[in-house]
Design a protein around this motif. Structure first.
Motif, PDB file in Angstrom:
ATOM      1  N   UNK A  12      14.090  18.774 -24.972  1.00  0.00           N
ATOM      2  CA  UNK A  12      15.131  18.382 -25.929  1.00  0.00           C
ATOM      3  C   UNK A  12      14.849  18.975 -27.314  1.00  0.00           C
ATOM      4  N   UNK A  13      13.614  18.869 -27.778  1.00  0.00           N
ATOM      5  CA  UNK A  13      13.287  19.361 -29.115  1.00  0.00           C
ATOM      6  C   UNK A  13      13.369  20.881 -29.196  1.00  0.00           C
ATOM      7  N   UNK A  14      12.944  21.583 -28.128  1.00  0.00           N
ATOM      8  CA  UNK A  14      13.041  23.040 -28.128  1.00  0.00           C
ATOM      9  C   UNK A  14      14.476  23.513 -28.188  1.00  0.00           C
ATOM     10  N   UNK A  15      15.333  22.863 -27.441  1.00  0.00           N
ATOM     11  CA  UNK A  15      16.760  23.190 -27.443  1.00  0.00           C
ATOM     12  C   UNK A  15      17.370  22.959 -28.824  1.00  0.00           C
ATOM     13  N   UNK A  16      17.122  21.778 -29.382  1.00  0.00           N
ATOM     14  CA  UNK A  16      17.701  21.417 -30.676  1.00  0.00           C
ATOM     15  C   UNK A  16      17.173  22.309 -31.789  1.00  0.00           C
ATOM     16  N   UNK A  17      15.882  22.663 -31.740  1.00  0.00           N
ATOM     17  CA  UNK A  17      15.294  23.509 -32.778  1.00  0.00           C
ATOM     18  C   UNK A  17      15.980  24.864 -32.871  1.00  0.00           C
ATOM     19  N   UNK A  18      16.249  25.469 -31.736  1.00  0.00           N
ATOM     20  CA  UNK A  18      16.849  26.805 -31.737  1.00  0.00           C
ATOM     21  C   UNK A  18      18.322  26.751 -32.125  1.00  0.00           C
ATOM     22  N   UNK A  19      19.012  25.718 -31.683  1.00  0.00           N
ATOM     23  CA  UNK A  19      20.445  25.607 -31.975  1.00  0.00           C
ATOM     24  C   UNK A  19      20.698  25.447 -33.472  1.00  0.00           C
ATOM     25  N   UNK A 212       9.528  25.630 -24.304  1.00  0.00           N
ATOM     26  CA  UNK A 212       9.859  26.980 -23.862  1.00  0.00           C
ATOM     27  C   UNK A 212      11.194  26.995 -23.120  1.00  0.00           C
ATOM     28  N   UNK A 213      11.360  26.047 -22.206  1.00  0.00           N
ATOM     29  CA  UNK A 213      12.616  25.950 -21.469  1.00  0.00           C
ATOM     30  C   UNK A 213      13.758  25.572 -22.401  1.00  0.00           C
ATOM     31  N   UNK A 214      13.515  24.603 -23.258  1.00  0.00           N
ATOM     32  CA  UNK A 214      14.547  24.178 -24.197  1.00  0.00           C
ATOM     33  C   UNK A 214      14.950  25.279 -25.162  1.00  0.00           C
ATOM     34  N   UNK A 215      13.971  26.074 -25.620  1.00  0.00           N
ATOM     35  CA  UNK A 215      14.261  27.174 -26.541  1.00  0.00           C
ATOM     36  C   UNK A 215      15.120  28.243 -25.873  1.00  0.00           C
ATOM     37  N   UNK A 216      14.818  28.540 -24.622  1.00  0.00           N
ATOM     38  CA  UNK A 216      15.609  29.540 -23.895  1.00  0.00           C
ATOM     39  C   UNK A 216      17.050  29.066 -23.746  1.00  0.00           C
ATOM     40  N   UNK A 217      17.224  27.827 -23.345  1.00  0.00           N
ATOM     41  CA  UNK A 217      18.573  27.267 -23.206  1.00  0.00           C
ATOM     42  C   UNK A 217      19.271  27.208 -24.562  1.00  0.00           C
ATOM     43  N   UNK A 218      18.513  26.900 -25.597  1.00  0.00           N
ATOM     44  CA  UNK A 218      19.084  26.847 -26.937  1.00  0.00           C
ATOM     45  C   UNK A 218      19.538  28.205 -27.428  1.00  0.00           C
ATOM     46  N   UNK A 221      22.834  28.903 -25.873  1.00  0.00           N
ATOM     47  CA  UNK A 221      23.844  28.043 -26.480  1.00  0.00           C
ATOM     48  C   UNK A 221      24.221  28.540 -27.866  1.00  0.00           C
ATOM     49  N   UNK A 222      23.229  29.014 -28.640  1.00  0.00           N
ATOM     50  CA  UNK A 222      23.485  29.477 -30.002  1.00  0.00           C
ATOM     51  C   UNK A 222      24.362  30.713 -30.006  1.00  0.00           C
ATOM     52  N   UNK A 223      24.059  31.670 -29.143  1.00  0.00           N
ATOM     53  CA  UNK A 223      24.839  32.901 -29.101  1.00  0.00           C
ATOM     54  C   UNK A 223      26.269  32.622 -28.635  1.00  0.00           C
ATOM     55  N   UNK A 224      26.435  31.687 -27.719  1.00  0.00           N
ATOM     56  CA  UNK A 224      27.767  31.358 -27.223  1.00  0.00           C
ATOM     57  C   UNK A 224      28.532  30.465 -28.192  1.00  0.00           C
ATOM     58  N   UNK A 225      27.802  29.665 -29.017  1.00  0.00           N
ATOM     59  CA  UNK A 225      28.429  28.860 -30.064  1.00  0.00           C
ATOM     60  C   UNK A 225      28.686  27.422 -29.663  1.00  0.00           C
ATOM     61  N   UNK A 226      28.806  26.549 -30.716  1.00  0.00           N
ATOM     62  CA  UNK A 226      29.137  25.141 -30.498  1.00  0.00           C
ATOM     63  C   UNK A 226      27.936  24.226 -30.561  1.00  0.00           C
ATOM     64  N   UNK A 227      28.043  23.129 -31.351  1.00  0.00           N
ATOM     65  CA  UNK A 227      26.897  22.214 -31.447  1.00  0.00           C
ATOM     66  C   UNK A 227      27.282  20.803 -31.876  1.00  0.00           C
ATOM     67  N   UNK A 228      28.554  20.422 -31.780  1.00  0.00           N
ATOM     68  CA  UNK A 228      29.004  19.131 -32.293  1.00  0.00           C
ATOM     69  C   UNK A 228      28.366  17.967 -31.559  1.00  0.00           C
ATOM     70  N   UNK A 229      28.293  18.064 -30.235  1.00  0.00           N
ATOM     71  CA  UNK A 229      27.764  16.936 -29.469  1.00  0.00           C
ATOM     72  C   UNK A 229      26.289  16.717 -29.726  1.00  0.00           C
ATOM     73  N   UNK A 230      25.577  17.775 -30.119  1.00  0.00           N
ATOM     74  CA  UNK A 230      24.151  17.645 -30.407  1.00  0.00           C
ATOM     75  C   UNK A 230      23.936  16.767 -31.633  1.00  0.00           C
TER      76      UNK A 230
END
Length: 253
Positions: A12-19, A212-218, A221-230
């Motif tokens: 969760x933290x890796x995903x959120x950090x990158x986004x 590592x997994x969260x950062x990759x997914x993030x 997500x960042x390149x594709x766009x959108x982050x309101x639900x986060x």
């Protein structure tokens, strides 16, 4: 159970950090709630952040968003500031650090809601990487490094707002620079914690695997766009964790 909690917190933290930023608002309190002293939790969290940054840099580079010269220019003053910040963090008692962390979490919560960095991005009139702007950015990033070395949580919002205001870069470019600069200054602050014996390596690598997994997914997500639900997720989670750190959680039950 502890391993599962740390692994999930890492994803969760890796995903959120990158986004956008704020992932340490999840992972750092979780480590503290599991019983680690605040300084050890702070140092352990940085092991994961190093791995997460490496993975995110690789993804952005493959997508064509990689700026080594600018990253080093901003990373050097940030590195110097992070050493000072890390030493300051280690000097604080657990109680004091937890209180400061809780206050920071609430401040970042306001930033999540108000989104001032979005205003800076919308007001940008195009990229401006003149010598004067880069000099100002270098000075600002010493402060960014100090905060990153001290507590790190929510640093992404600060970097996004600073680069948007000073340079006028796009959000994707800023996110790419964010992970690169973070890797540079994180190396020095982590070293301070290692030398002081403030790292739990087992939990650090477990958290790193999740990051590592969260950062990759993030990155996807960042390149594709959108982050309101986060933001909605962070508002709820950060509020509850800050209340617990301040000892107010019993009032909510």
């Amino acid at each position: 159970m502890e391993i599962a909690i740390v692994l999930i917190a890492g994803i969760v933290s890796g995903f959120v950090n990158v986004v956008g930023g704020g992932g340490s608002l999840i992972s750092l309190p979780v480590l503290i709630f599991l019983g680690l002293p605040s300084a050890v939790a702070n140092g352990t969290n940085r092991v994961a952040l190093m791995v997460q940054s490496l993975v995110a840099i690789g993804y952005f580079k493959n997508k064509g968003y990689f700026y080594p010269k600018l990253s080093v220019l901003l990373g050097i003053p940030a590195l110097a500031g992070s050493i000072v910040g890390a030493k300051f963090a280690i000097s604080l008692s657990d109680q004091m650090f937890n209180r400061v962390l809780a206050i920071v979490m609430l401040v970042v919560l306001v930033l999540i809601i108000l989104r001032p960095e979005k205003m800076f991005l919308s007001q940008a009139k195009g990229e401006d990487l003149s010598k004067a702007r880069l000099f100002i950015a270098a000075l600002v990033f010493f402060g960014v490094g100090f905060y990153g070395g001290f507590i790190q949580a929510g640093i992404g919002f600060i970097i996004i707002a600073a680069l948007a205001l000073i340079t006028g870069l796009s959000l994707v470019k800023i996110n790419s620079l964010k992970v690169a600069v973070t890797l540079i200054y994180m190396s020095s602050s982590l070293l301070v914690f290692i030398i002081s014996g403030k790292v739990d390596w087992i939990l650090g690598f477990i958290l790193a695997a999740g990051n590592a997994l969260g950062a990759y997914l993030g990155g996807i997500f960042t390149v594709s766009g959108g982050d309101k639900w986060i933001r909605i997720f962070l508002v709820v989670t950060v509020s509850l964790m800050a209340a617990k750190l301040l000892g107010l959680h019993n009032l909510l039950l």
